[in-house]
Design a protein around this motif. Structure first.
Motif, mmCIF file in Angstrom:
data_model
loop_
_atom_site.group_PDB
_atom_site.id
_atom_site.type_symbol
_atom_site.label_atom_id
_atom_site.label_comp_id
_atom_site.label_asym_id
_atom_site.label_seq_id
_atom_site.Cartn_x
_atom_site.Cartn_y
_atom_site.Cartn_z
ATOM 1 N N GLU A 73 0.811 -1.115 0.069
ATOM 2 C CA GLU A 73 -0.008 -0.019 0.102
ATOM 3 C C GLU A 73 1.132 1.229 -0.049
ATOM 4 O O GLU A 73 1.521 1.678 0.975
ATOM 5 N N ARG A 74 1.289 1.738 -1.120
ATOM 6 C CA ARG A 74 2.091 2.836 -1.435
ATOM 7 C C ARG A 74 1.710 4.010 -0.418
ATOM 8 O O ARG A 74 2.545 4.768 0.122
ATOM 9 N N ALA A 75 0.682 4.417 -0.408
ATOM 10 C CA ALA A 75 0.108 5.574 0.631
ATOM 11 C C ALA A 75 0.441 5.474 2.041
ATOM 12 O O ALA A 75 0.964 6.369 2.618
ATOM 13 N N LYS A 76 0.461 3.997 2.562
ATOM 14 C CA LYS A 76 0.753 3.793 3.775
ATOM 15 C C LYS A 76 1.942 3.334 3.958
ATOM 16 O O LYS A 76 2.448 2.994 5.145
ATOM 17 N N ILE A 77 2.645 2.930 3.104
ATOM 18 C CA ILE A 77 3.977 2.531 2.900
ATOM 19 C C ILE A 77 4.107 1.039 3.589
ATOM 20 O O ILE A 77 4.953 0.888 4.561
ATOM 21 N N THR A 78 2.960 0.280 3.602
ATOM 22 C CA THR A 78 3.130 -1.057 4.325
ATOM 23 C C THR A 78 2.907 -2.144 3.379
ATOM 24 O O THR A 78 2.664 -2.041 2.089
ATOM 25 N N VAL A 79 3.344 -3.092 3.747
ATOM 26 C CA VAL A 79 3.242 -4.168 3.038
ATOM 27 C C VAL A 79 2.489 -5.425 3.639
ATOM 28 O O VAL A 79 2.836 -5.584 5.147
ATOM 29 N N ASN A 80 1.766 -6.268 3.190
ATOM 30 C CA ASN A 80 0.869 -7.207 3.550
ATOM 31 C C ASN A 80 1.131 -8.636 2.945
ATOM 32 O O ASN A 80 1.708 -8.633 1.710
ATOM 33 N N LEU A 81 1.053 -9.603 3.857
ATOM 34 C CA LEU A 81 1.246 -11.011 3.435
ATOM 35 C C LEU A 81 0.004 -11.584 3.616
ATOM 36 O O LEU A 81 -0.148 -12.010 4.738
ATOM 37 N N GLN A 82 -0.485 -11.979 2.501
ATOM 38 C CA GLN A 82 -2.061 -12.735 2.730
ATOM 39 C C GLN A 82 -1.654 -14.139 2.638
ATOM 40 O O GLN A 82 -1.132 -14.667 1.473
ATOM 41 N N MET A 83 -1.813 -15.203 3.484
ATOM 42 C CA MET A 83 -1.387 -16.379 3.713
ATOM 43 C C MET A 83 -2.847 -17.329 3.741
ATOM 44 O O MET A 83 -3.521 -17.230 4.545
ATOM 45 N N ASN A 84 -2.983 -18.085 2.625
ATOM 46 C CA ASN A 84 -3.954 -18.794 2.506
ATOM 47 C C ASN A 84 -3.578 -20.400 2.227
ATOM 48 O O ASN A 84 -2.442 -20.561 2.100
ATOM 49 N N ASN A 85 -4.709 -21.343 2.948
ATOM 50 C CA ASN A 85 -4.195 -22.565 2.725
ATOM 51 C C ASN A 85 -3.074 -23.005 3.680
ATOM 52 O O ASN A 85 -2.127 -23.797 3.055
ATOM 53 N N LEU A 86 -2.970 -22.611 4.820
ATOM 54 C CA LEU A 86 -1.821 -22.921 5.677
ATOM 55 C C LEU A 86 -1.649 -24.165 5.827
ATOM 56 O O LEU A 86 -2.640 -24.882 6.160
ATOM 57 N N LYS A 87 -0.314 -24.616 6.041
ATOM 58 C CA LYS A 87 0.084 -25.862 6.408
ATOM 59 C C LYS A 87 0.667 -26.014 7.646
ATOM 60 O O LYS A 87 1.537 -24.696 8.063
ATOM 61 N N PRO A 88 0.869 -26.877 8.591
ATOM 62 C CA PRO A 88 1.703 -27.090 9.827
ATOM 63 C C PRO A 88 3.140 -26.534 9.346
ATOM 64 O O PRO A 88 3.744 -25.798 10.226
ATOM 65 N N GLU A 89 3.661 -26.956 8.178
ATOM 66 C CA GLU A 89 5.121 -26.602 7.940
ATOM 67 C C GLU A 89 5.348 -25.124 7.660
ATOM 68 O O GLU A 89 6.588 -24.730 7.562
ATOM 69 N N ASP A 90 4.273 -24.433 7.827
ATOM 70 C CA ASP A 90 4.178 -22.910 7.615
ATOM 71 C C ASP A 90 4.647 -22.409 9.007
ATOM 72 O O ASP A 90 4.816 -20.752 9.105
ATOM 73 N N THR A 91 4.623 -22.992 9.938
ATOM 74 C CA THR A 91 4.674 -22.611 11.474
ATOM 75 C C THR A 91 6.018 -22.112 11.452
ATOM 76 O O THR A 91 7.190 -22.555 11.093
ATOM 77 N N ALA A 92 6.247 -20.870 11.858
ATOM 78 C CA ALA A 92 7.541 -20.097 12.004
ATOM 79 C C ALA A 92 7.278 -18.676 12.693
ATOM 80 O O ALA A 92 6.148 -18.217 12.673
ATOM 81 N N VAL A 93 8.541 -17.986 12.825
ATOM 82 C CA VAL A 93 8.645 -16.549 13.085
ATOM 83 C C VAL A 93 8.723 -15.956 11.840
ATOM 84 O O VAL A 93 9.494 -16.269 10.946
ATOM 85 N N TYR A 94 7.816 -15.187 11.431
ATOM 86 C CA TYR A 94 7.961 -14.134 10.278
ATOM 87 C C TYR A 94 8.520 -12.837 10.546
ATOM 88 O O TYR A 94 7.874 -12.186 11.279
#
Length: 119
Positions: A73-94
């Motif tokens: 979002e350039r106006a807010k200078i933010t970045v988002n990460l939409q995570m779908n169909n999550l799996k147990p192996e996605d468990t981590a500190v991001y």
């Protein structure tokens, strides 16, 4: 000193979704590329996804391609990460990261947000 602030982590069941956000502590901060990395217990930190702030080219690791989407979002200078169909192996500190030069060179890092996916 600019800090990157992450939000949106949590606990979700396998197949569920989460949305992570990252914003710099100073609105005047201008980055060339922003990205997400993750680190699971006992493993090295690994690249997840990145986006060039202009014109918005995106890159993904093979393990998340088709399931995760990075946007900015350039106006807010933010970045988002939409995570779908999550799996147990996605468990981590991001971790959110930013580069102010092409390359990228990840100079700025957030403190991380925990994502836990239960089976």
């Amino acid at each position: 000193q600019v800090q990157l602030v992450e939000s949106g982590g949590g606990l979700v069941q396998a197949g569920g979704s989460l949305r992570l956000s990252c914003a710099p502590s100073q609105r005047t901060f201008s980055s060339y590329t922003m990205g997400w990395f993750r680190q699971a217990p006992g493993k090295e930190r690994e690249f997840v996804a990145s986006i060039n702030m202009d014109p918005g080219n995106t890159y993904y690791s093979d393990s998340v391609k088709g399931r995760f989407t990075i946007t900015r979002e350039r106006a807010k200078i933010t970045v988002n990460l939409q995570m779908n169909n999550l799996k147990p192996e996605d468990t981590a500190v991001y971790y959110c990261a930013a580069s102010v030069v092409p390359g990228p060179r990840w100079t700025y890092w957030g403190q991380g947000t925990q994502v836990t996916v239960s089976s």
